[in-house]
Design a protein around this motif. Sequence first.
Motif, PDB file in Angstrom:
ATOM      1  N   TYR A  19     -12.443  -9.133 -47.543  1.00 51.52           N
ATOM      2  CA  TYR A  19     -11.782 -10.355 -47.074  1.00 51.52           C
ATOM      3  C   TYR A  19     -10.883 -10.074 -45.876  1.00 51.52           C
ATOM      4  O   TYR A  19     -10.755 -10.906 -44.984  1.00 51.52           O
ATOM      5  CB  TYR A  19     -10.979 -11.003 -48.199  1.00 51.52           C
ATOM      6  N   TRP A  20     -10.249  -8.919 -45.855  1.00 56.46           N
ATOM      7  CA  TRP A  20      -9.386  -8.551 -44.725  1.00 56.46           C
ATOM      8  C   TRP A  20     -10.205  -8.477 -43.437  1.00 56.46           C
ATOM      9  O   TRP A  20      -9.843  -9.062 -42.424  1.00 56.46           O
ATOM     10  CB  TRP A  20      -8.701  -7.222 -45.015  1.00 56.46           C
ATOM     11  N   TYR A  21     -11.332  -7.787 -43.459  1.00 59.36           N
ATOM     12  CA  TYR A  21     -12.158  -7.653 -42.264  1.00 59.36           C
ATOM     13  C   TYR A  21     -12.817  -8.979 -41.885  1.00 59.36           C
ATOM     14  O   TYR A  21     -12.973  -9.279 -40.708  1.00 59.36           O
ATOM     15  CB  TYR A  21     -13.211  -6.555 -42.437  1.00 59.36           C
ATOM     16  N   LEU A  22     -13.197  -9.780 -42.860  1.00 55.13           N
ATOM     17  CA  LEU A  22     -13.801 -11.073 -42.574  1.00 55.13           C
ATOM     18  C   LEU A  22     -12.809 -12.008 -41.889  1.00 55.13           C
ATOM     19  O   LEU A  22     -13.203 -12.864 -41.087  1.00 55.13           O
ATOM     20  CB  LEU A  22     -14.304 -11.716 -43.873  1.00 55.13           C
ATOM     21  N   GLY A  23     -11.531 -11.857 -42.175  1.00 54.57           N
ATOM     22  CA  GLY A  23     -10.499 -12.675 -41.542  1.00 54.57           C
ATOM     23  C   GLY A  23     -10.450 -12.509 -40.028  1.00 54.57           C
ATOM     24  O   GLY A  23     -10.020 -13.410 -39.309  1.00 54.57           O
ATOM     25  N   PHE A  24     -10.907 -11.370 -39.532  1.00 61.27           N
ATOM     26  CA  PHE A  24     -10.917 -11.141 -38.084  1.00 61.27           C
ATOM     27  C   PHE A  24     -11.995 -11.952 -37.376  1.00 61.27           C
ATOM     28  O   PHE A  24     -12.018 -11.987 -36.153  1.00 61.27           O
ATOM     29  CB  PHE A  24     -11.100  -9.656 -37.776  1.00 61.27           C
ATOM     30  N   ALA A  25     -12.857 -12.595 -38.114  1.00 60.57           N
ATOM     31  CA  ALA A  25     -13.888 -13.454 -37.522  1.00 60.57           C
ATOM     32  C   ALA A  25     -13.331 -14.873 -37.355  1.00 60.57           C
ATOM     33  O   ALA A  25     -14.035 -15.852 -37.565  1.00 60.57           O
ATOM     34  CB  ALA A  25     -15.133 -13.452 -38.401  1.00 60.57           C
ATOM     35  N   PHE A  26     -12.060 -14.969 -36.969  1.00 58.52           N
ATOM     36  CA  PHE A  26     -11.367 -16.248 -36.776  1.00 58.52           C
ATOM     37  C   PHE A  26     -11.401 -17.097 -38.042  1.00 58.52           C
ATOM     38  O   PHE A  26     -11.606 -18.304 -37.984  1.00 58.52           O
ATOM     39  CB  PHE A  26     -11.932 -17.010 -35.567  1.00 58.52           C
ATOM     40  N   LEU A  27     -11.203 -16.454 -39.187  1.00 54.79           N
ATOM     41  CA  LEU A  27     -11.166 -17.135 -40.481  1.00 54.79           C
ATOM     42  C   LEU A  27      -9.844 -16.809 -41.181  1.00 54.79           C
ATOM     43  O   LEU A  27      -9.817 -16.123 -42.201  1.00 54.79           O
ATOM     44  CB  LEU A  27     -12.354 -16.701 -41.346  1.00 54.79           C
ATOM     45  N   PRO A  28      -8.726 -17.284 -40.633  1.00 53.92           N
ATOM     46  CA  PRO A  28      -7.418 -16.900 -41.196  1.00 53.92           C
ATOM     47  C   PRO A  28      -7.187 -17.422 -42.610  1.00 53.92           C
ATOM     48  O   PRO A  28      -6.378 -16.861 -43.343  1.00 53.92           O
ATOM     49  CB  PRO A  28      -6.415 -17.496 -40.217  1.00 53.92           C
ATOM     50  N   TRP A  29      -7.909 -18.460 -43.025  1.00 52.11           N
ATOM     51  CA  TRP A  29      -7.713 -18.943 -44.397  1.00 52.11           C
ATOM     52  C   TRP A  29      -8.208 -17.906 -45.411  1.00 52.11           C
ATOM     53  O   TRP A  29      -7.763 -17.896 -46.544  1.00 52.11           O
ATOM     54  CB  TRP A  29      -8.375 -20.301 -44.616  1.00 52.11           C
ATOM     55  N   LEU A  30      -9.108 -17.025 -44.990  1.00 52.54           N
ATOM     56  CA  LEU A  30      -9.518 -15.943 -45.881  1.00 52.54           C
ATOM     57  C   LEU A  30      -8.368 -14.966 -46.103  1.00 52.54           C
ATOM     58  O   LEU A  30      -8.216 -14.418 -47.190  1.00 52.54           O
ATOM     59  CB  LEU A  30     -10.732 -15.208 -45.325  1.00 52.54           C
ATOM     60  N   TRP A  31      -7.560 -14.752 -45.069  1.00 54.34           N
ATOM     61  CA  TRP A  31      -6.395 -13.900 -45.236  1.00 54.34           C
ATOM     62  C   TRP A  31      -5.407 -14.539 -46.204  1.00 54.34           C
ATOM     63  O   TRP A  31      -4.854 -13.858 -47.060  1.00 54.34           O
ATOM     64  CB  TRP A  31      -5.717 -13.653 -43.895  1.00 54.34           C
ATOM     65  N   LEU A  32      -5.218 -15.836 -46.073  1.00 51.76           N
ATOM     66  CA  LEU A  32      -4.313 -16.523 -46.992  1.00 51.76           C
ATOM     67  C   LEU A  32      -4.859 -16.467 -48.419  1.00 51.76           C
ATOM     68  O   LEU A  32      -4.117 -16.190 -49.371  1.00 51.76           O
ATOM     69  CB  LEU A  32      -4.099 -17.975 -46.550  1.00 51.76           C
ATOM     70  N   THR A  33      -6.149 -16.693 -48.574  1.00 47.29           N
ATOM     71  CA  THR A  33      -6.778 -16.599 -49.895  1.00 47.29           C
ATOM     72  C   THR A  33      -6.641 -15.189 -50.448  1.00 47.29           C
ATOM     73  O   THR A  33      -6.349 -15.006 -51.639  1.00 47.29           O
ATOM     74  CB  THR A  33      -8.270 -16.975 -49.796  1.00 47.29           C
ATOM     75  N   ASN A  34      -6.830 -14.211 -49.601  1.00 46.87           N
ATOM     76  CA  ASN A  34      -6.701 -12.812 -50.010  1.00 46.87           C
ATOM     77  C   ASN A  34      -5.297 -12.543 -50.549  1.00 46.87           C
ATOM     78  O   ASN A  34      -5.128 -11.947 -51.606  1.00 46.87           O
ATOM     79  CB  ASN A  34      -6.999 -11.902 -48.814  1.00 46.87           C
ATOM     80  N   PHE A  35      -4.288 -13.009 -49.836  1.00 47.64           N
ATOM     81  CA  PHE A  35      -2.914 -12.794 -50.280  1.00 47.64           C
ATOM     82  C   PHE A  35      -2.640 -13.525 -51.592  1.00 47.64           C
ATOM     83  O   PHE A  35      -2.056 -12.953 -52.520  1.00 47.64           O
ATOM     84  CB  PHE A  35      -1.919 -13.254 -49.219  1.00 47.64           C
ATOM     85  N   LEU A  36      -3.041 -14.788 -51.663  1.00 46.91           N
ATOM     86  CA  LEU A  36      -2.766 -15.578 -52.868  1.00 46.91           C
ATOM     87  C   LEU A  36      -3.461 -15.011 -54.101  1.00 46.91           C
ATOM     88  O   LEU A  36      -2.977 -15.190 -55.219  1.00 46.91           O
ATOM     89  CB  LEU A  36      -3.176 -17.035 -52.648  1.00 46.91           C
ATOM     90  N   TYR A  37      -4.566 -14.330 -53.922  1.00 47.66           N
ATOM     91  CA  TYR A  37      -5.257 -13.702 -55.043  1.00 47.66           C
ATOM     92  C   TYR A  37      -4.668 -12.328 -55.365  1.00 47.66           C
ATOM     93  O   TYR A  37      -4.441 -11.995 -56.531  1.00 47.66           O
ATOM     94  CB  TYR A  37      -6.750 -13.570 -54.733  1.00 47.66           C
ATOM     95  N   LEU A  38      -4.409 -11.532 -54.335  1.00 45.10           N
ATOM     96  CA  LEU A  38      -4.029 -10.140 -54.557  1.00 45.10           C
ATOM     97  C   LEU A  38      -2.577  -9.947 -54.976  1.00 45.10           C
ATOM     98  O   LEU A  38      -2.275  -9.078 -55.794  1.00 45.10           O
ATOM     99  CB  LEU A  38      -4.281  -9.320 -53.291  1.00 45.10           C
ATOM    100  N   TYR A  39      -1.675 -10.726 -54.422  1.00 46.64           N
ATOM    101  CA  TYR A  39      -0.258 -10.499 -54.705  1.00 46.64           C
ATOM    102  C   TYR A  39       0.064 -10.619 -56.193  1.00 46.64           C
ATOM    103  O   TYR A  39       0.649  -9.699 -56.773  1.00 46.64           O
ATOM    104  CB  TYR A  39       0.616 -11.424 -53.860  1.00 46.64           C
ATOM    105  N   PRO A  40      -0.323 -11.717 -56.853  1.00 44.66           N
ATOM    106  CA  PRO A  40      -0.047 -11.776 -58.304  1.00 44.66           C
ATOM    107  C   PRO A  40      -0.804 -10.696 -59.087  1.00 44.66           C
ATOM    108  O   PRO A  40      -0.297 -10.175 -60.083  1.00 44.66           O
ATOM    109  CB  PRO A  40      -0.525 -13.165 -58.719  1.00 44.66           C
TER     110      PRO A  40
END
Length: 99
Positions: A19-40
């Motif tokens: 998800y981190w690498y996919l976010g570099f394809a101009f998909l910043p919502w994947l980064w947000l999804t990644n954080f919301l899933y991983l942090y908890p």
Amino acid sequence: MAARAKTAPEEVLKTAQYYWYLGFAFLPWLWLTNFLYLYPLCRRRQDLDPRVLRIAYASLAGALVWVVVLAIWIPVFVTQRASWGSLGDVLAINIPYGT
């Protein structure tokens, strides 16, 4: 109903990196999804690689950078598009009447 088994720590790391690498394809919502899933998940499970939490924070930082960039770009574009002439027309998806 049987209890769901935990996802293996290696699989969590692999998914986080994906998800981190996919976010570099101009998909910043994947980064947000990644954080919301991983942090908890990192707070609940102690068996995860420390890199997972670093990826979570990096994902949040990337998403926030995009929010700031868009928060600056949108007002500039909306207020200045007409003064940019043909470049403003090329950048616009639809051109409002009367401008």
